[in-house]
Design an enzyme around this catalytic site. Structure first.
Site, mmCIF file in Angstrom:
data_model
loop_
_atom_site.group_PDB
_atom_site.id
_atom_site.type_symbol
_atom_site.label_atom_id
_atom_site.label_comp_id
_atom_site.label_asym_id
_atom_site.label_seq_id
_atom_site.Cartn_x
_atom_site.Cartn_y
_atom_site.Cartn_z
ATOM 1 N N ALA A 9 -3.200 -6.315 -4.482
ATOM 2 C CA ALA A 9 -2.359 -4.957 -4.053
ATOM 3 C C ALA A 9 -3.230 -4.238 -2.922
ATOM 4 O O ALA A 9 -3.204 -2.939 -3.121
ATOM 5 C CB ALA A 9 -2.533 -4.173 -5.444
ATOM 6 N N GLY A 11 -2.470 -4.528 0.341
ATOM 7 C CA GLY A 11 -1.539 -4.124 1.455
ATOM 8 C C GLY A 11 -1.075 -2.844 1.613
ATOM 9 O O GLY A 11 -1.038 -2.248 0.591
ATOM 10 N N ARG A 15 6.480 -2.189 5.528
ATOM 11 C CA ARG A 15 7.810 -2.179 5.647
ATOM 12 C C ARG A 15 8.470 -1.109 4.636
ATOM 13 O O ARG A 15 9.622 -0.659 4.937
ATOM 14 C CB ARG A 15 8.472 -3.614 5.211
ATOM 15 C CG ARG A 15 8.190 -4.645 6.031
ATOM 16 C CD ARG A 15 8.430 -6.132 5.413
ATOM 17 N NE ARG A 15 7.130 -6.482 5.040
ATOM 18 C CZ ARG A 15 7.062 -7.917 4.150
ATOM 19 N NH1 ARG A 15 8.185 -8.630 4.273
ATOM 20 N NH2 ARG A 15 6.079 -8.127 3.533
ATOM 21 N N ARG A 332 11.566 25.987 -19.810
ATOM 22 C CA ARG A 332 10.410 25.513 -18.999
ATOM 23 C C ARG A 332 9.165 25.281 -19.877
ATOM 24 O O ARG A 332 9.240 25.703 -20.975
ATOM 25 C CB ARG A 332 10.202 26.586 -17.938
ATOM 26 C CG ARG A 332 11.502 26.842 -16.968
ATOM 27 C CD ARG A 332 11.323 28.260 -16.303
ATOM 28 N NE ARG A 332 9.962 28.463 -15.817
ATOM 29 C CZ ARG A 332 9.477 29.493 -15.480
ATOM 30 N NH1 ARG A 332 10.314 30.579 -15.145
ATOM 31 N NH2 ARG A 332 8.494 29.893 -14.799
ATOM 32 N N TYR A 365 16.573 36.004 -20.307
ATOM 33 C CA TYR A 365 15.142 35.577 -20.090
ATOM 34 C C TYR A 365 14.110 35.796 -20.988
ATOM 35 O O TYR A 365 13.938 36.918 -21.260
ATOM 36 C CB TYR A 365 14.643 35.953 -18.511
ATOM 37 C CG TYR A 365 13.334 35.264 -18.243
ATOM 38 C CD1 TYR A 365 13.138 34.375 -18.097
ATOM 39 C CD2 TYR A 365 12.520 36.259 -18.028
ATOM 40 C CE1 TYR A 365 11.610 33.801 -17.903
ATOM 41 C CE2 TYR A 365 11.135 36.093 -18.122
ATOM 42 C CZ TYR A 365 10.712 34.635 -17.887
ATOM 43 O OH TYR A 365 9.557 34.119 -17.549
ATOM 44 N N ASN A 376 17.975 37.635 -33.889
ATOM 45 C CA ASN A 376 18.913 37.468 -33.009
ATOM 46 C C ASN A 376 18.785 38.346 -31.641
ATOM 47 O O ASN A 376 18.612 39.590 -31.507
ATOM 48 C CB ASN A 376 20.197 38.195 -33.516
ATOM 49 C CG ASN A 376 21.548 37.755 -32.661
ATOM 50 O OD1 ASN A 376 22.060 36.625 -32.775
ATOM 51 N ND2 ASN A 376 22.151 38.705 -31.773
HETATM 52 C C1 UD1 Z 1 3.956 -13.613 -0.294
HETATM 53 C C2 UD1 Z 1 4.024 -14.934 0.000
HETATM 54 C C3 UD1 Z 1 5.184 -15.531 -0.076
HETATM 55 C C4 UD1 Z 1 5.918 -15.115 -1.200
HETATM 56 C C5 UD1 Z 1 6.216 -13.580 -1.574
HETATM 57 C C6 UD1 Z 1 6.455 -13.346 -3.063
HETATM 58 C C7 UD1 Z 1 1.760 -15.312 1.084
HETATM 59 C C8 UD1 Z 1 1.250 -15.874 2.648
HETATM 60 N N1 UD1 Z 1 3.260 -15.321 1.172
HETATM 61 O O1 UD1 Z 1 4.697 -12.915 1.052
HETATM 62 O O2 UD1 Z 1 5.076 -16.783 -0.043
HETATM 63 O O3 UD1 Z 1 7.397 -15.642 -1.144
HETATM 64 O O4 UD1 Z 1 4.666 -13.139 -1.456
HETATM 65 O O5 UD1 Z 1 6.783 -12.035 -3.003
HETATM 66 O O6 UD1 Z 1 0.976 -15.281 0.229
HETATM 67 N N2 UD1 Z 1 -1.841 -8.383 -0.073
HETATM 68 C C9 UD1 Z 1 -3.330 -7.796 -0.040
HETATM 69 N N3 UD1 Z 1 -3.988 -8.172 0.923
HETATM 70 C C10 UD1 Z 1 -3.498 -8.777 1.962
HETATM 71 C C11 UD1 Z 1 -2.181 -9.004 2.263
HETATM 72 C C12 UD1 Z 1 -1.443 -8.875 1.137
HETATM 73 O O7 UD1 Z 1 -3.806 -7.336 -1.260
HETATM 74 O O8 UD1 Z 1 -4.299 -8.756 3.141
HETATM 75 C C13 UD1 Z 1 -1.077 -8.115 -1.176
HETATM 76 C C14 UD1 Z 1 -0.091 -7.170 -0.971
HETATM 77 O O9 UD1 Z 1 -0.491 -5.721 -1.294
HETATM 78 C C15 UD1 Z 1 1.144 -7.568 -1.912
HETATM 79 C C16 UD1 Z 1 0.888 -9.067 -2.001
HETATM 80 O O10 UD1 Z 1 -0.420 -9.244 -1.558
HETATM 81 O O11 UD1 Z 1 1.004 -7.102 -3.241
HETATM 82 C C17 UD1 Z 1 1.930 -9.770 -1.227
HETATM 83 O O12 UD1 Z 1 1.799 -9.507 0.015
HETATM 84 P P1 UD1 Z 1 3.063 -9.318 1.029
HETATM 85 O O13 UD1 Z 1 2.567 -8.787 2.444
HETATM 86 O O14 UD1 Z 1 4.076 -8.665 0.300
HETATM 87 O O15 UD1 Z 1 3.455 -10.781 1.166
HETATM 88 P P2 UD1 Z 1 4.840 -11.442 1.488
HETATM 89 O O16 UD1 Z 1 5.210 -11.486 2.963
HETATM 90 O O17 UD1 Z 1 5.795 -10.693 0.514
HETATM 91 CA CA CA Z 2 5.791 -8.967 -0.969
#
Ligand code: UD1
Ligand code: CA
Length: 463
Positions: A9, A11, A15, A332, A365, A376
């Site tokens: 988690a 990332g 997007r 409220r 109010y 009442n």
């Molecule tokens: C990833 C998979 C893909 C799969 C998809 C499923 C890889 C290379 N790809 O792609 O095969 O189909 O999930 O949903 O594993 N994260 C980190 N650190 C990082 C990069 C990512 O913690 O350096 C975490 C992100 O926060 C996320 C998860 O890993 O929760 C997946 O990363 P994301 O970039 O969403 O991967 P996808 O492109 O969806």
């Molecule tokens: Ca993903």
């Protein structure tokens, strides 16, 4: 089975185009990460590690008490992310589930199935796969001539042939942890995104002759990943459906699921009917035999049994049995209604207690007030609780009768059984049983209207 889990988690969720870390975006009133944590816990996992990076402080606060957190300073890919959890799992004897924080519809049953298959087959890695109607964005599962998994190819690295494959990697796996952490060290970032891909471990294992198994998810919806806000909305819709189905299965009528929005933590009692265009949010609890909606919004509110709420907004309030609210009421935070209280149209109530059987039926109010039983409150009554500096209380005793269009200038007290004459501005306490009236003397002038008409007719004549 002894199970641990790592949830990736870290990332940013580029997007999503958001300041908030992706995994903290809300679905039905809870961050998506919390659903993954709950699924893992329900599957019997005792040790959960969350890899946080972007917005790590916020993520840490969210998972406090539910998971350990490790920090991935730079987001170099899913393999690199998973490596950060190595220390936390030192000495752990058991199987390791790996999940992504952006796949919140995953269910505990599926995780258990994955772990069981992994154990039964003695695999080094087991990948949860799914066949997607639209596999865009997912890694594709490549199989050899005998149907065995060969490798996983990311969309960005895929040839036109590979892009056509509809079996995808869900990003959910089961591993033998010791072997896994050794393998992760050998992953290199040789791909279109220059990232360390966790998926490369699969190809590595296959080439080394280690057994890799797959489990195909029966319902691809469960493994839908959220990468952008369109997918967020799609997943939210599924989540909402799930919440409503659970309610209906427990004996609640949802007249129109398409226009009903209930947060996940909400509890609703049996034989309650939820009418269309209704939102029930936060930690709201609704009892049995209530009628909520149409057009109601309840936030962090507790309602007893047999309560009716129509076309109204109710926030942070506590409502006892058989109260009737609406249409067009606004309750409220800090509002407490005891049993059988009626709050009617165009009434706003703030931080007040209204006791059994009292009525505030129209256009009022009521703020910072304590209202006794059987009171009442006439139409148009206002508690003037604010003098520009502070808020002051109004107290009204049991059985009092407040005439229409009364201003109660706080701090002020009206005793039990007292009567306030309509139109009064009450600035002094009115004792028990007294009449309080503040009103200019009325004049009556007989025949005045006709004389006025005659006068104006004459003046209006053209010269
Ligand atoms: C990833 C998979 C893909 C799969 C998809 C499923 C890889 C290379 N790809 O792609 O095969 O189909 O999930 O949903 O594993 N994260 C980190 N650190 C990082 C990069 C990512 O913690 O350096 C975490 C992100 O926060 C996320 C998860 O890993 O929760 C997946 O990363 P994301 O970039 O969403 O991967 P996808 O492109 O969806
Ligand atoms: Ca993903």
């Amino acid at each position: 089975m002894n199970l641990a889990a790592v949830i990736l988690a870290a990332g940013k969720g580029t997007r999503m185009k958001s300041k908030l870390p992706k995994v903290l975006h809300n679905l039905c009133g809870a961050p998506m990460l919390s659903y993954v944590i709950d699924a893992v816990a329900t599957a019997g996992v005792k040790k959960t590690v969350v890899v946080a990076g972007y917005g790590a402080d916020l993520v840490t606060r969210e998972v406090e008490g539910k998971a350990e957190v490790v920090f991935q300073a730079e987001q170099l890919g899913t393999a690199h992310a998973l490596m950060q959890a190595n220390q936390n799992l030192k000495g752990f004897q058991g199987r390791l589930l790996v999940l992504c924080g952006d796949t919140p519809l995953i269910e505990a049953e599926t995780l258990s199935l994955l772990a069981e298959r992994h154990q039964d087959t003695g695999a080094a890695a087991t990948v949860l796969t799914a066949v997607m109607q639209d596999p865009t964005g997912y890694g594709r599962v490549l199989r050899d001539g005998r149907g065995r998994v060969a490798r996983i190819v990311e969309q960005k690295d895929a040839s036109p042939e590979v892009i056509k494959i509809r079996e995808v990697n869900t990003g959910i796996y089961c591993f033998e942890p010791e072997e896994l952490f050794k393998a992760l060290n050998r992953v290199t970032p040789r791909n279109a995104q220059c990232e360390y891909y966790l998926t490369d471990v699969i190809e590595m294992y296959v080439k080394e002759g280690r057994p890799v198994e797959t489990v195909m998810a029966e319902d691809p919806v469960q493994v839908a990943g959220i990468n952008d806000r369109i997918q967020l909305a799609e997943v939210e819709q599924h989540m909402r459906g799930k919440v409503l189905r659970d309610l209906m299965q427990s004996g609640v009528t949802v007249v129109d699921p398409f226009s009903t929005f209930v947060d996940r933590k909400v509890r609703v009692g049996r034989d309650t009917v939820i009418h269309p265009f209704t939102f029930i949010e936060g930690n709201t609890v609704v009892g049995e035999d209530c009628a909520i909606g149409p057009n109601a919004r309840l936030v962090d509110t507790v309602a007893g049994q047999g309560v009716t709420i129509q076309n109204s907004v109710v926030m942070g309030s506590s409502i006892s049995d058989r109260c009737f609210i609406g249409p067009f009421s606004y309750l409220r935070p800090g509002t407490v209604l005891e049993q059988e209280v009626k709050v009617g149209n165009f009434v706003e109530i703030k931080k007040s207690r209204i006791s059994d059987g009292s009525k505030v039926p129209h256009l009022s109010y009521v703020g910072d007030a304590e209202i006794g039983k059987g009171v009442n409150i006439g139409a148009g009554t206002i508690t003037c609780n604010y003098d520009g500096r502070g808020k002051w209380p109004t107290r009204i005793g049991d059985g009092a009768f407040i005439g229409s269009n009364t201003n109660l200038v706080a701090p002020v007290e009206v005793g039990a059984g007292a009567i306030i004459g309509a139109g009064s501005t009450i600035t002094k306490d009115v004792p028990e049983g007294a009449l309080g009236v503040e009103r200019a003397k009325q004049s009556v002038i007989p025949g005045w209207a006709a004389r006025k008409k005659k006068n104006s007719d004459r003046n209006d004549k053209p010269k």
